[in-house]
Scaffold this motif. Structure first.
Motif, PDB file in Angstrom:
ATOM      1  N   SER A 146      49.855  89.014 -26.495  1.00 51.23           N
ATOM      2  CA  SER A 146      50.011  88.343 -24.478  1.00 51.23           C
ATOM      3  C   SER A 146      48.490  87.282 -24.683  1.00 51.23           C
ATOM      4  N   GLY A 147      47.076  88.090 -25.259  1.00 56.50           N
ATOM      5  CA  GLY A 147      45.560  87.949 -24.944  1.00 56.50           C
ATOM      6  C   GLY A 147      45.861  86.835 -26.046  1.00 56.50           C
ATOM      7  N   LEU A 148      46.205  87.383 -27.160  1.00 55.48           N
ATOM      8  CA  LEU A 148      45.828  86.009 -27.979  1.00 55.48           C
ATOM      9  C   LEU A 148      47.113  85.350 -27.940  1.00 55.48           C
ATOM     10  N   GLY A 149      48.090  84.907 -28.423  1.00 59.76           N
ATOM     11  CA  GLY A 149      49.280  84.387 -27.699  1.00 59.76           C
ATOM     12  C   GLY A 149      49.962  84.257 -29.112  1.00 59.76           C
ATOM     13  N   THR A 167      76.277  98.566 -41.932  1.00 62.16           N
ATOM     14  CA  THR A 167      75.141  98.639 -42.090  1.00 62.16           C
ATOM     15  C   THR A 167      74.452  98.030 -43.028  1.00 62.16           C
ATOM     16  N   VAL A 168      72.928  97.943 -42.706  1.00 57.92           N
ATOM     17  CA  VAL A 168      72.085  97.119 -43.960  1.00 57.92           C
ATOM     18  C   VAL A 168      71.084  98.203 -43.862  1.00 57.92           C
ATOM     19  N   ALA A 169      70.355  98.762 -44.842  1.00 56.00           N
ATOM     20  CA  ALA A 169      69.097  99.448 -45.082  1.00 56.00           C
ATOM     21  C   ALA A 169      67.748  98.702 -45.489  1.00 56.00           C
ATOM     22  N   PHE A 170      66.551  98.953 -44.576  1.00 60.07           N
ATOM     23  CA  PHE A 170      65.788  97.666 -45.362  1.00 60.07           C
ATOM     24  C   PHE A 170      64.409  98.657 -44.975  1.00 60.07           C
ATOM     25  N   ARG A 171      63.596  98.846 -46.061  1.00 58.88           N
ATOM     26  CA  ARG A 171      62.476  99.262 -45.929  1.00 58.88           C
ATOM     27  C   ARG A 171      61.616  97.776 -45.239  1.00 58.88           C
ATOM     28  N   TYR A 172      60.400  98.683 -44.788  1.00 59.70           N
ATOM     29  CA  TYR A 172      59.521  96.895 -44.405  1.00 59.70           C
ATOM     30  C   TYR A 172      58.065  97.834 -44.235  1.00 59.70           C
ATOM     31  N   LEU A 173      56.707  96.421 -43.985  1.00 55.75           N
ATOM     32  CA  LEU A 173      55.680  97.054 -43.508  1.00 55.75           C
ATOM     33  C   LEU A 173      54.768  95.714 -42.124  1.00 55.75           C
ATOM     34  N   VAL A 174      54.883  96.709 -41.087  1.00 57.80           N
ATOM     35  CA  VAL A 174      54.764  95.643 -39.591  1.00 57.80           C
ATOM     36  C   VAL A 174      53.223  95.681 -40.008  1.00 57.80           C
ATOM     37  N   ASP A 175      52.142  94.805 -39.891  1.00 58.97           N
ATOM     38  CA  ASP A 175      50.775  94.642 -39.669  1.00 58.97           C
ATOM     39  C   ASP A 175      50.673  94.221 -38.350  1.00 58.97           C
ATOM     40  N   ASN A 176      50.062  95.303 -37.514  1.00 61.45           N
ATOM     41  CA  ASN A 176      50.126  95.188 -35.419  1.00 61.45           C
ATOM     42  C   ASN A 176      49.169  95.163 -35.215  1.00 61.45           C
ATOM     43  N   ASN A 177      48.080  94.772 -36.482  1.00 61.03           N
ATOM     44  CA  ASN A 177      46.664  93.590 -35.730  1.00 61.03           C
ATOM     45  C   ASN A 177      46.798  92.588 -35.129  1.00 61.03           C
ATOM     46  N   CYS A 178      47.017  92.171 -34.071  1.00 59.58           N
ATOM     47  CA  CYS A 178      47.189  91.160 -33.145  1.00 59.58           C
ATOM     48  C   CYS A 178      45.719  89.820 -33.696  1.00 59.58           C
ATOM     49  N   GLY A 179      47.059  89.062 -34.432  1.00 57.81           N
ATOM     50  CA  GLY A 179      46.054  87.748 -35.194  1.00 57.81           C
ATOM     51  C   GLY A 179      45.667  88.192 -36.582  1.00 57.81           C
ATOM     52  N   TYR A 180      47.152  88.671 -37.300  1.00 61.55           N
ATOM     53  CA  TYR A 180      46.163  89.866 -38.389  1.00 61.55           C
ATOM     54  C   TYR A 180      47.807  88.826 -39.454  1.00 61.55           C
ATOM     55  N   ARG A 181      47.802  88.899 -40.334  1.00 60.65           N
ATOM     56  CA  ARG A 181      49.019  88.132 -41.568  1.00 60.65           C
ATOM     57  C   ARG A 181      48.966  89.370 -42.725  1.00 60.65           C
ATOM     58  N   GLY A 182      48.130  90.030 -42.925  1.00 59.02           N
ATOM     59  CA  GLY A 182      47.941  90.367 -43.841  1.00 59.02           C
ATOM     60  C   GLY A 182      49.077  91.849 -44.201  1.00 59.02           C
TER      61      GLY A 182
END
Length: 190
Positions: A146-149, A167-182
């Motif tokens: 919310s700080g960066l919107g 059911t569905v199983a999936f692997r994932y990678l999340v970038d939890n750094n706000c403003g980053y898309r890596g």
């Protein structure tokens, strides 16, 4: 040297330093501090599974979510009337925000490891998304920074669909750094 001119010299150096710092980071973001990593989860269909089965997934929290207890998720899984497995966006579920960025999914032909940066736009936010084993997606969260919107971004790959267990199983990678898309393992650069 007058008091005014003595103040002008440090202010000039300060402004030059700030300009140099801004030029060195094209995003004008602080350095990323949360390392990206690959994880996996399984979620069940909204229908035909016990109510205690998580059917939604929260990108920012990296967790499966029980949709009967919380609306803090970004998409849910179901098997439609024709027997096809689908992800449901918040808009399909009637939970989308009309005033901010909505979560969405975008299929890609890239291999999971080749996906390195999430696109900013082009996400399906209003329709069901058919899923199949081996399929990969870019994913965008609801507005959580919310700080960066801005939302947060992820990639995911469907590893197993069980139509009997629903059911569905999936692997994932999340970038939890706000403003980053890596979307690579480790600290993102972009």
């Amino acid at each position: 040297m007058t008091p005014r001119s003595r103040l002008a010299v440090p202010v000039a150096f300060l402004l030059a330093g700030l300009a140099a710092a801004a030029c060195s980071n094209p995003n004008s973001l602080p350095d990323a501090t949360i390392a990206n990593f690959v994880d996996s989860t399984t979620i069940g269909a909204l229908t035909g599974t016990p109510i205690s089965t998580p059917s939604g997934f929260s990108i920012s929290d990296r967790v499966a979510v029980r949709t009967d207890r919380s609306s803090s998720f970004d998409f849910a899984f179901n098997i439609d009337a024709s027997g096809k497995p689908v992800f449901l966006t918040l808009a399909v579920l009637g939970l989308a925000s009309s005033t901010s960025v909505n979560p969405g999914l975008q299929p890609t032909n890239e291999t999971f490891d080749a996906i390195t940066t999430a696109p900013s736009n082009g996400y399906n936010t209003t329709d069901t998304v058919a899923v199949a084993e081996g399929q990969r997606f870019y994913a965008r969260s609801r507005l959580v920074c919310s700080g960066l919107g801005v939302p947060q971004y992820a990639k995911l790959e469907i590893t197993k669909i069980d139509l009997v267990a629903r059911t569905v199983a999936f692997r994932y990678l999340v970038d939890n750094n706000c403003g980053y898309r890596g979307l690579q393992v480790g600290l993102p650069k972009n």
